[in-house]
Design a protein around this motif. Structure first.
Motif, PDB file in Angstrom:
ATOM      1  N   ASP A 225      47.052  49.297  22.641  1.00 31.37           N
ATOM      2  CA  ASP A 225      48.054  50.374  22.519  1.00 31.37           C
ATOM      3  C   ASP A 225      48.697  50.400  21.138  1.00 31.37           C
ATOM      4  O   ASP A 225      49.149  51.444  20.669  1.00 31.37           O
ATOM      5  N   LYS A 226      48.785  49.238  20.497  1.00 29.63           N
ATOM      6  CA  LYS A 226      49.419  49.161  19.180  1.00 29.63           C
ATOM      7  C   LYS A 226      48.384  49.118  18.053  1.00 29.63           C
ATOM      8  O   LYS A 226      48.686  48.694  16.934  1.00 29.63           O
ATOM      9  N   SER A 227      47.166  49.537  18.345  1.00 28.71           N
ATOM     10  CA  SER A 227      46.106  49.587  17.325  1.00 28.71           C
ATOM     11  C   SER A 227      45.956  48.267  16.565  1.00 28.71           C
ATOM     12  O   SER A 227      45.766  48.249  15.346  1.00 28.71           O
ATOM     13  N   SER A 228      46.057  47.160  17.300  1.00 27.69           N
ATOM     14  CA  SER A 228      45.891  45.814  16.742  1.00 27.69           C
ATOM     15  C   SER A 228      47.012  45.447  15.753  1.00 27.69           C
ATOM     16  O   SER A 228      46.853  44.565  14.915  1.00 27.69           O
ATOM     17  N   MET A 229      48.159  46.147  15.885  1.00 19.85           N
ATOM     18  CA  MET A 229      49.310  45.848  15.022  1.00 19.85           C
ATOM     19  C   MET A 229      50.569  45.676  15.875  1.00 19.85           C
ATOM     20  O   MET A 229      51.638  46.144  15.501  1.00 19.85           O
ATOM     21  N   PHE A 230      50.448  45.012  17.015  1.00 20.26           N
ATOM     22  CA  PHE A 230      51.619  44.750  17.847  1.00 20.26           C
ATOM     23  C   PHE A 230      52.641  43.934  17.069  1.00 20.26           C
ATOM     24  O   PHE A 230      53.834  44.196  17.110  1.00 20.26           O
ATOM     25  N   ASN A 231      52.154  42.934  16.367  1.00 19.64           N
ATOM     26  CA  ASN A 231      53.039  42.215  15.433  1.00 19.64           C
ATOM     27  C   ASN A 231      52.314  42.092  14.088  1.00 19.64           C
ATOM     28  O   ASN A 231      51.185  42.584  13.935  1.00 19.64           O
ATOM     29  N   THR A 232      52.951  41.443  13.118  1.00 17.30           N
ATOM     30  CA  THR A 232      52.343  41.370  11.786  1.00 17.30           C
ATOM     31  C   THR A 232      50.971  40.712  11.864  1.00 17.30           C
ATOM     32  O   THR A 232      50.857  39.559  12.289  1.00 17.30           O
ATOM     33  N   PRO A 233      49.927  41.426  11.477  1.00 21.61           N
ATOM     34  CA  PRO A 233      48.589  40.832  11.556  1.00 21.61           C
ATOM     35  C   PRO A 233      48.344  39.871  10.385  1.00 21.61           C
ATOM     36  O   PRO A 233      49.103  39.876   9.412  1.00 21.61           O
ATOM     37  N   PRO A 234      47.308  39.050  10.484  1.00 25.22           N
ATOM     38  CA  PRO A 234      46.958  38.134   9.396  1.00 25.22           C
ATOM     39  C   PRO A 234      46.264  38.931   8.285  1.00 25.22           C
ATOM     40  O   PRO A 234      45.033  38.989   8.214  1.00 25.22           O
ATOM     41  N   VAL A 235      47.092  39.521   7.438  1.00 28.09           N
ATOM     42  CA  VAL A 235      46.653  40.522   6.462  1.00 28.09           C
ATOM     43  C   VAL A 235      45.437  40.076   5.637  1.00 28.09           C
ATOM     44  O   VAL A 235      44.434  40.789   5.548  1.00 28.09           O
ATOM     45  N   PHE A 236      45.539  38.902   5.049  1.00 29.05           N
ATOM     46  CA  PHE A 236      44.453  38.444   4.171  1.00 29.05           C
ATOM     47  C   PHE A 236      43.138  38.284   4.933  1.00 29.05           C
ATOM     48  O   PHE A 236      42.075  38.701   4.462  1.00 29.05           O
ATOM     49  N   ALA A 237      43.193  37.684   6.106  1.00 26.94           N
ATOM     50  CA  ALA A 237      41.968  37.428   6.873  1.00 26.94           C
ATOM     51  C   ALA A 237      41.325  38.735   7.346  1.00 26.94           C
ATOM     52  O   ALA A 237      40.101  38.875   7.350  1.00 26.94           O
ATOM     53  N   VAL A 238      42.153  39.707   7.720  1.00 21.83           N
ATOM     54  CA  VAL A 238      41.605  40.991   8.173  1.00 21.83           C
ATOM     55  C   VAL A 238      40.970  41.732   6.986  1.00 21.83           C
ATOM     56  O   VAL A 238      39.865  42.278   7.089  1.00 21.83           O
ATOM     57  N   TYR A 239      41.660  41.715   5.857  1.00 23.16           N
ATOM     58  CA  TYR A 239      41.125  42.405   4.667  1.00 23.16           C
ATOM     59  C   TYR A 239      39.791  41.801   4.247  1.00 23.16           C
ATOM     60  O   TYR A 239      38.813  42.516   4.004  1.00 23.16           O
ATOM     61  N   THR A 240      39.714  40.477   4.198  1.00 20.61           N
ATOM     62  CA  THR A 240      38.495  39.824   3.736  1.00 20.61           C
ATOM     63  C   THR A 240      37.364  40.007   4.756  1.00 20.61           C
ATOM     64  O   THR A 240      36.197  40.138   4.381  1.00 20.61           O
ATOM     65  N   SER A 241      37.711  40.057   6.030  1.00 23.27           N
ATOM     66  CA  SER A 241      36.691  40.363   7.053  1.00 23.27           C
ATOM     67  C   SER A 241      36.184  41.789   6.878  1.00 23.27           C
ATOM     68  O   SER A 241      34.982  42.056   7.002  1.00 23.27           O
ATOM     69  N   MET A 242      37.084  42.701   6.577  1.00 29.71           N
ATOM     70  CA  MET A 242      36.689  44.094   6.346  1.00 29.71           C
ATOM     71  C   MET A 242      35.710  44.164   5.176  1.00 29.71           C
ATOM     72  O   MET A 242      34.673  44.832   5.255  1.00 29.71           O
ATOM     73  N   LEU A 243      36.015  43.435   4.101  1.00 26.41           N
ATOM     74  CA  LEU A 243      35.111  43.426   2.937  1.00 26.41           C
ATOM     75  C   LEU A 243      33.736  42.879   3.314  1.00 26.41           C
ATOM     76  O   LEU A 243      32.705  43.384   2.863  1.00 26.41           O
ATOM     77  N   THR A 244      33.716  41.841   4.152  1.00 28.11           N
ATOM     78  CA  THR A 244      32.432  41.241   4.528  1.00 28.11           C
ATOM     79  C   THR A 244      31.620  42.198   5.400  1.00 28.11           C
ATOM     80  O   THR A 244      30.400  42.308   5.248  1.00 28.11           O
ATOM     81  N   MET A 245      32.299  42.897   6.290  1.00 28.23           N
ATOM     82  CA  MET A 245      31.582  43.876   7.125  1.00 28.23           C
ATOM     83  C   MET A 245      31.059  45.027   6.258  1.00 28.23           C
ATOM     84  O   MET A 245      29.964  45.541   6.483  1.00 28.23           O
TER      85      MET A 245
END
Lengths: 353, 353
Positions: A225-245
């Motif tokens: 419901d919160k689009s995976s942003m219910f609370n502060t997400p692990p910004v660096f890890a998500v960004y770097t995973s996005m780059l890898t994908m």
């Protein structure tokens, strides 16, 4: 000197991804660091949305009723979240080793578990087959790849109940019909990115069926419901995973990397089979394309071999204590050249011995 | 152009920390990236141990029966972990706003909660005082600083039961007798590091007293037994937090930064009080040194003011929707110069108006 990183995870990531992540720390958005901006800023919301949609796109699951989440806590947190969200009375688990065993242990806190099969009798060196999955249980849980033992499920049983799979160590490495799964989870730190986030792909229609009250942070529906942003997400890890994908997509997606992974695994296992100094640990038909486990036939050669591979720039080759010997982890970002270097060292040992 | 980052979190971090983190991504250990090495390698185990001991050292809690953990999930995960680990029958909570409210909601899943006091009647613009804490409850929970409303507890009640405090937004910012607390938790993304890890400081002797079976990942004792490495930790977030704590130690510790924070807060609030165009939101005696909340007396000036501060290189100044107006977050890494720039802009608006 070039490094050949065979670590089991955290492990090698694409050079260009690391370069970009390093630059984003210095300047990501208009002079601000990636880790200094609000997670509610447009630039980070875009990153999260891109990560979520790339995950579904790479797995061919767009428009099929699935949602992608990037949460914290590793696969270990999923062991209990799966049970919290799906386990009402009883579930079926396939026990293929340490990680499956831990998943079973955590689920047992919530309700009954049956092990449909286990390969514990042979120190988990094979994948059990031919078992039945009862129709009246809540879900069936399996582990697609077992890093410690070097085994991998080559096919998945037709399940009459929701199929849940821990794909931490082989997600994005091979083509599969991913729509056979109802829930997939994977810690990032093998084929997806740095440690610190976990991908969950869940078919929405399996949720909301348990009677317990689920704490918000453990509730998949809350996170969806919160689009995976219910609370502060692990910004660096998500960004770097996005780059890898994104790197994987640019390369041609899973189909392309599968061909590379296939070449690496064939080269590695052919050396293990042909070189009389070494012996494979896992049953041949269940060998993992990600983690090759093997031992020296003669342990007296250990010191020599260890010195040789270290001198060749190889690291992370020591086996897990449950198996001993060696483990060559060949995740997506490990090059065929690195496998060639290892195989040459094994060859050289043979010619020396 | 120099940036002045007043974001409420994730927020500004020390420049040299970001520089070092960026370099560690390229080469941390013998040519390998920080995010490519095993978390069981000596170099990362050292990082984790250093982070844990720096946290205790900075708070003056070494050798006093406390343990430090770096876990995942943010303070939101602590809302439920605190209850899982400590709540048997009933606990007392002080309600000072959104975050306290969420902590109460999650704890209620496990047992009874009483609110000893609440400032909801005035949109949480003050800290309730003079309440009693019953002696026969499991613990008392409070939030030291409220980012959204800009209030901060200047002193803490003598608690006859274990004192638990969410210090996410003001940890490491001021001297306190931290030994009055039995459990402190704090998401990293304000004064400690990037989003993706949460510090927990817990006095060991308060654990092990509830009867419920706690899942491993939610059990403080499990994490303590495994030296905060029960599963793969969020390597990057822990490393960068360690660097930030080292930066603070080199600066002279909490005592030194408190003086800086005091100067920044005094300058900021004196401008809010003296400039007739602005009005502070929080009650004066409860004003936060971390987050100054204020509004324009005349909303017609909004567009002009917003343009002015943006042109001055300021970002992250917009208030939370629950309060409106503006919020100047002045965490440890924000310089006094940045506050001066903001104050000058406010002055300039006054001379223009």
């Amino acid at each position: 000197m070039q490094k050949h990183n065979f670590s089991a995870g955290p492990c090698v990531l694409p050079k260009e991804v690391i370069q970009k992540a390093s630059e984003a720390l210095l300047d990501f958005d208009n002079g601000l660091s990636l880790i200094e901006i609000s997670h509610r800023s447009k630039s980070f919301v875009d990153v999260m949305e891109q990560a979520r949609s790339l995950a579904l796109e790479l797995l061919g699951l767009e428009g099929k009723g699935y949602k992608a989440l990037f949460l914290q806590g590793g696969a270990s947190m999923q062991f209990l979240m799966v049970a919290q969200n799906l386990l009402e009375k009883k579930a079926a688990y396939l026990n293929t080793g340490t990680w499956a065993d831990k998943a079973i242990k955590e689920a047992k806190i919530y309700a009954d578990i049956i092990e449909v099969a286990s390969s514990k009798d042979a120190n988990y060196n094979y994948i059990p087959k031919g078992f039945d999955i009862p129709e009246d249980l809540d879900y069936f849980h399996c582990t697609s790849n077992n890093t410690i033992f070097g085994t991998q499920m080559k096919s998945f049983p037709k399940s009459p109940i929701p199929l849940v799979c821990d794909m931490s160590s082989d997600i994005f490495s091979r083509t599969l019909d991913f729509s056979q799964f109802d829930l997939i989870y994977a810690g990032a730190q093998k084929n997806m990115g740095p440690a610190g986030t976990t991908l969950i792909i869940v078919k929405e229609d399996i949720l909301g069926k348990v009677s317990r009250k689920i704490p918000s942070m453990l509730d998949y529906k809350v996170h969806i419901d919160k689009s995976s942003m219910f609370n502060t997400p692990p910004v660096f890890a998500v960004y770097t995973s996005m780059l890898t994908m994104q790197w994987l997509k640019d390369l041609g997606g899973i189909k392309a990397i599968e061909q590379e992974n296939d070449k690496k695994a064939r080269l590695m296992y052919s050396e293990i089979d042909l070189n009389p100094l070494f012996k494979g640990f896992a049953a041949k038909e269940d060998r993992s394309d990600m983690n090759a486990t093997f031992t020296l036939v003669n342990e007296d050669l250990k010191e020599t071999f260890d010195t040789m591979w270290k001198e060749a720039g190889i690291n992370g080759l020591s086996g897990h204590r449950s198996v001993g010997g060696y483990r060559a982890s060949m995740y997506n970002a490990l090059s065929l050249d690195s496998v060639k270097v290892l195989v040459e060292v094994m060859n050289e040992l043979e010619s020396k011995a």
